[in-house]
Design a protein around this motif. Structure first.
Motif, PDB file in Angstrom:
ATOM      1  N   CYS A 227       0.872  -1.163   0.340  1.00 27.72           N
ATOM      2  CA  CYS A 227       0.374  -0.082  -0.146  1.00 27.72           C
ATOM      3  C   CYS A 227       0.376   1.546   0.099  1.00 27.72           C
ATOM      4  O   CYS A 227       0.036   2.320  -0.847  1.00 27.72           O
TER       5      CYS A 227
ATOM      6  N   ARG B 240       1.237   4.386  -2.630  1.00 25.87           N
ATOM      7  CA  ARG B 240       0.550   5.372  -2.839  1.00 25.87           C
ATOM      8  C   ARG B 240       0.258   7.095  -3.428  1.00 25.87           C
ATOM      9  O   ARG B 240       1.309   5.936  -4.676  1.00 25.87           O
TER      10      ARG B 240
ATOM     11  N   THR C 112      -1.831   7.554   1.737  1.00 23.19           N
ATOM     12  CA  THR C 112      -1.673   5.956   0.906  1.00 23.19           C
ATOM     13  C   THR C 112      -3.289   5.760   1.706  1.00 23.19           C
ATOM     14  O   THR C 112      -3.828   6.391   2.750  1.00 23.19           O
TER      15      THR C 112
ATOM     16  N   LYS D  38      -5.761   1.677   2.124  1.00 27.92           N
ATOM     17  CA  LYS D  38      -6.269   0.197   1.563  1.00 27.92           C
ATOM     18  C   LYS D  38      -6.361   0.067  -0.024  1.00 27.92           C
ATOM     19  O   LYS D  38      -6.969   0.288  -0.574  1.00 27.92           O
ATOM     20  N   VAL D  39      -4.755  -0.745  -0.901  1.00 26.68           N
ATOM     21  CA  VAL D  39      -5.266  -1.098  -1.705  1.00 26.68           C
ATOM     22  C   VAL D  39      -5.740  -2.273  -2.280  1.00 26.68           C
ATOM     23  O   VAL D  39      -5.857  -3.064  -1.065  1.00 26.68           O
TER      24      VAL D  39
ATOM     25  N   GLY E 118      -7.913   2.253  -5.151  1.00 27.41           N
ATOM     26  CA  GLY E 118      -6.539   1.681  -5.832  1.00 27.41           C
ATOM     27  C   GLY E 118      -6.539   0.231  -6.507  1.00 27.41           C
ATOM     28  O   GLY E 118      -6.328  -0.634  -5.706  1.00 27.41           O
TER      29      GLY E 118
END
Length: 221
Positions: free
Chosen positions: A85, A89, A96, A98-99, A150
Motif C-alpha cells: 500500500c 501510495r 496512502t 488500502k489498495v 486503489g
C-alpha cells in the motif's frame, strides 16, 4: 489436465507459458486460440498457490521495496500488504490507502510471467493510488478513475516494449489495459476486462495526443 492438478510438472507450466508468450508475440487471434487450449487462469492459480513476493520501484520517490504480502498456508501478510500500500501510495499528495489485493496479485503475475520467460522483471510504478484532488488535476484522467479506488497502476518495465508488455497483461486477462506509448507506460487495473490506446496525432495544429477508446466505458483510466 489442468495446470492446478498435482500431476502438472514445472516443465509443463514453463512450456505452457512459452506457448502463450509466442501467441502474444504473433497476434491476438492466435493468442485467443492458445488461451482456450492452455486455460491460463489455471496457470495463474498455480502461480498464486505459493508465497507471493513483489519487487516494486517508485522513481518519483526513489524507493525500491521487496515484500511478501501473502504466505501459502497462512494467508495475507499484514506487514507485507502495508508495504505494498505504501509503495503504491499517492506520492505527490502523500496519501496512502488500502489498495485492492487483486492489484497486488496482478502485479505479481506480471512479474512472475516475465521471470519465467527470462525477461526483465523491474516494475517501475509511475502512478498507483491517486487522491480525487490529484486525479482532477491530470489531463485526460477519467473522473471516476480506478486509481482513486486503489485498483489501478501505471507501470513500465525497462527492456520490455509497451506493446509487448500490454499484450502480456491482456493475456493475463485480469482487468483493464491502456497503452500510452508516447508517455512510455501502460495502465493496468482490476476492473472489468477491456483495453484502449492513446494515439499520437501528427497533423499540424492538432493536440499532441488524443484518446482512442477501443472498448467504451467511463471508468477506464
Amino acid at each position: 489436465m489442468s495446470a492446478s492438478s498435482p500431476g502438472m510438472s514445472r516443465r509443463h507450466v514453463l512450456t505452457a507459458f512459452a506457448a502463450l508468450g509466442a501467441a502474444l508475440a504473433m497476434g491476438d487471434a492466435l493468442a485467443t486460440r492458445i488461451d482456450v487450449t492452455l486455460r491460463p487462469r489455471h496457470l495463474h492459480a498455480r502461480l498464486l498457490n505459493r508465497d507471493r513476493h513483489l519487487r516494486l520501484e517508485r522513481p518519483a520517490s526513489g524507493e525500491v521495496v521487496t515484500f511478501c504480502y501473502f504466505r501459502k498456508g497462512k494467508g495475507w501478510d499484514l506487514e507485507g500488504y502495508r508495504q505494498g500500500c505504501r509503495i503504491l501510495r499517492d506520492v505527490k499528495y502523500r496519501s496512502t490507502v488500502k489498495v485492492n489485493v487483486k492489484l497486488l496479485d496482478l502485479l505479481f503475475l506480471i512479474q512472475a510471467w516475465l521471470r519465467i520467460n527470462q525477461l526483465p522483471t523491474r516494475i517501475l510504478v509511475n502512478s498507483g493510488y491517486r487522491t480525487p484532488q490529484h486525479n482532477a488535476t491530470l489531463e485526460g484522467a477519467a473522473r471516476h478513475s480506478l486509481h482513486i479506488r486503489g485498483m489501478a497502476a501505471d507501470i513500465r518495465i525497462p527492456g520490455v516494449s509497451i506493446e509487448r508488455l500490454g499484450k502480456l497483461v491482456r493475456g493475463i486477462g485480469a482487468g483493464g489495459v491502456g497503452f500510452y506509448p508516447s508517455k512510455g507506460f501502460i495502465h493496468v487495473d482490476v476492473g472489468r476486462v477491456r483495453s484502449w490506446r492513446v494515439a499520437e496525432l501528427v497533423e499540424p495544429g492538432q493536440e499532441e495526443w488524443a484518446l482512442a477508446v477501443l472498448d467504451q466505458g467511463e471508468n477506464f483510466a
